[in-house]
Design an enzyme around this catalytic site. Sequence first.
Site, PDB file in Angstrom:
ATOM      1  N   ASP A   1      16.245   9.695   9.386  1.00 18.17           N
ATOM      2  CA  ASP A   1      15.572   8.394   9.512  1.00 18.17           C
ATOM      3  C   ASP A   1      14.781   8.250  10.807  1.00 18.17           C
ATOM      4  OD1 ASP A   1      16.805   7.752   7.089  1.00 18.17           O
ATOM      5  OD2 ASP A   1      18.588   7.004   8.130  1.00 18.17           O
TER       6      ASP A   1
ATOM      7  N   LYS B   1      10.127  10.441   9.434  1.00 15.24           N
ATOM      8  CA  LYS B   1       9.446  11.657   8.980  1.00 15.24           C
ATOM      9  C   LYS B   1       8.378  11.352   7.933  1.00 15.24           C
ATOM     10  CE  LYS B   1      13.483  13.247   7.803  1.00 15.24           C
ATOM     11  NZ  LYS B   1      14.390  12.275   8.428  1.00 15.24           N
TER      12      LYS B   1
ATOM     13  N   GLY C   1      15.550   9.248   2.207  1.00 12.94           N
ATOM     14  CA  GLY C   1      14.858   7.980   1.982  1.00 12.94           C
ATOM     15  C   GLY C   1      13.699   7.955   2.951  1.00 12.94           C
ATOM     16  N   HIS C   2      12.507   8.248   2.461  1.00 14.32           N
ATOM     17  CA  HIS C   2      11.336   8.359   3.344  1.00 14.32           C
ATOM     18  C   HIS C   2      10.385   7.200   3.060  1.00 14.32           C
ATOM     19  CE1 HIS C   2      12.032  12.976   3.848  1.00 14.32           C
ATOM     20  NE2 HIS C   2      13.056  12.238   4.238  1.00 14.32           N
TER      21      HIS C   2
ATOM     22  N   GLN D   1      16.483  14.625   6.054  1.00  6.34           N
ATOM     23  CA  GLN D   1      17.644  14.567   6.954  1.00  6.34           C
ATOM     24  C   GLN D   1      17.250  14.959   8.385  1.00  6.34           C
ATOM     25  OE1 GLN D   1      18.392  16.234   3.595  1.00  6.34           O
ATOM     26  NE2 GLN D   1      18.556  14.090   3.083  1.00  6.34           N
TER      27      GLN D   1
END
Length: 453
Positions: A12, A15, A39-40, A227
Amino acid sequence: MTVTIVGSQLGDEGKGGVVDIFGDAVDVVARYQGGDNAGHTVVHEGEEYKLSLVPSGAVRGKTGVLGNGCVVNPATLFEEIDALRERGLDPDVRVARRAHIIFPYHRVLDGIEEEAKSEDGEEVGTTGRGIGPTYEDKAGRRGIRAGDLVNEEVLREKLEYVVPQKRALAEDVFGVEVGEEFDVDALYEEYSEYAERLVEGDMLVDAGDFLAERLDAGEEVMFEGAQGTLIDIDHGNYPYVTSSNPTAGGAATGTGLGPGVVGDGDVVGIVKAYLTRVGSGPLPTELGGVEGDTPGYTQGEGRAEELATYIRDEGGEYGTVTGRPRRVGWLDLPMLRHSTRVNSFTGVVINHLDVLAGLDEVKVGRAYELDGEEIQTIPATTQRWADCEPVFETFDGWAEFDSEVVAEEGYEALPAEARAYVEYIEDELGVPAYALGVGPGREETVVRTNPFE
Ligand code: GDP
Ligand code: IMO
Ligand code: MG
């Protein structure tokens, strides 16, 4: 040419946004590990997109590849593709035939094991997406790959081998009754339909060949890490890690292009200007966790707790996938030194400088004290890491600023105190900051060097 985007901390770091910002010149964005645990976030034309599996470049019409190092849940993949289509996009996503497939029983087993561990406060705090159990099956040579789905006989044979084992594990070892998620016929039917869709959409590729051809044709490829380094299975804070290699080496093994290709391009470490963590495990510079949260966190007191809450709210630090409030700490340099070496960063992007604006002072853990000695990097065992006390360096805070103005005018428009903070990090890590994040939007980034130019 390639550029690799890697999380330098615990995930988080922003990225997805960086993939987007450097992605103008890019033709293909490839994920090389992880699955729908990611979760991007990409903010495009005022719209926010949260992607867990589809590579972030899809928002801008780039070809997205899920490399062989990924674990793919086809249900999530198609849901996400359909949701993007409903919003008027037409994502072009390819899936490596060598990528392993997440089945419903993997998710159930992920939950069962977390539950069992939690009896002794040992749970990892996973995203519950079945990531660990799927990589276990990959290493155990009983996994089912994307290329297997399209061969009816192979799919049935493999399910018939593996599913009874999984059922026995759930029922006989953990004593949990299971349902349809462990039914061969139901699984066969559901996954045959996904296979059909993969074939109809011409989505399956041999990732290494596919990417090499695109590179040979002169196209630009970006590797999108998910990650972060400290939750890497090898280089992270084991066992409080994910089950893949988010570190830069993963971009080679997880795509089928060699380390020479990855190393020939820039490797960009994404740094959050402070720290967040979802899930368990130590965090020496922690300011404060969340009540009732996972084990291993430090309950901040008074001012520290207040600061943690302030930063969490200012930065919107709630998990993209699970909605969990993130634990918050000061920037940790031993962590970043470890990360810079493991990944061979050629540069970093420092995000979330706006979130810290308005604080009187900002701290950085510049070293640790362990057994009365000062150390500069992270001990290899979690127990030793948990014993580390941070040695802080205190910086003057910087005033609030207008992010869009700063992004437009450039680096010098940042408050002098914020520049001092950035330059300290650059000096300590020995790499330049290619860009600085001053807000979630695309226009809220100060770009100093675009690695594709
Ligand atoms: P990822 O998993 O590394 O892609 O990061 P996430 O998307 O999970 O979390 C990063 C969050 O911070 C997202 O909501 C981004 O929109 C936001 N973000 C990224 N860069 C910045 C920044 O410089 N400032 C602020 N305030 N938010 C940012
Ligand atoms: P992005 O790509 C932050 C964490 C989980 C848990 C551990 C193992 O958005 O940065 P898993 O479900 O992977 O087996 O969980 O890893 N984790 C993440 N933390 N960002 C992520 O992804 C994460 N993906 C997994 O919280 O501690
Ligand atoms: Mg995320």
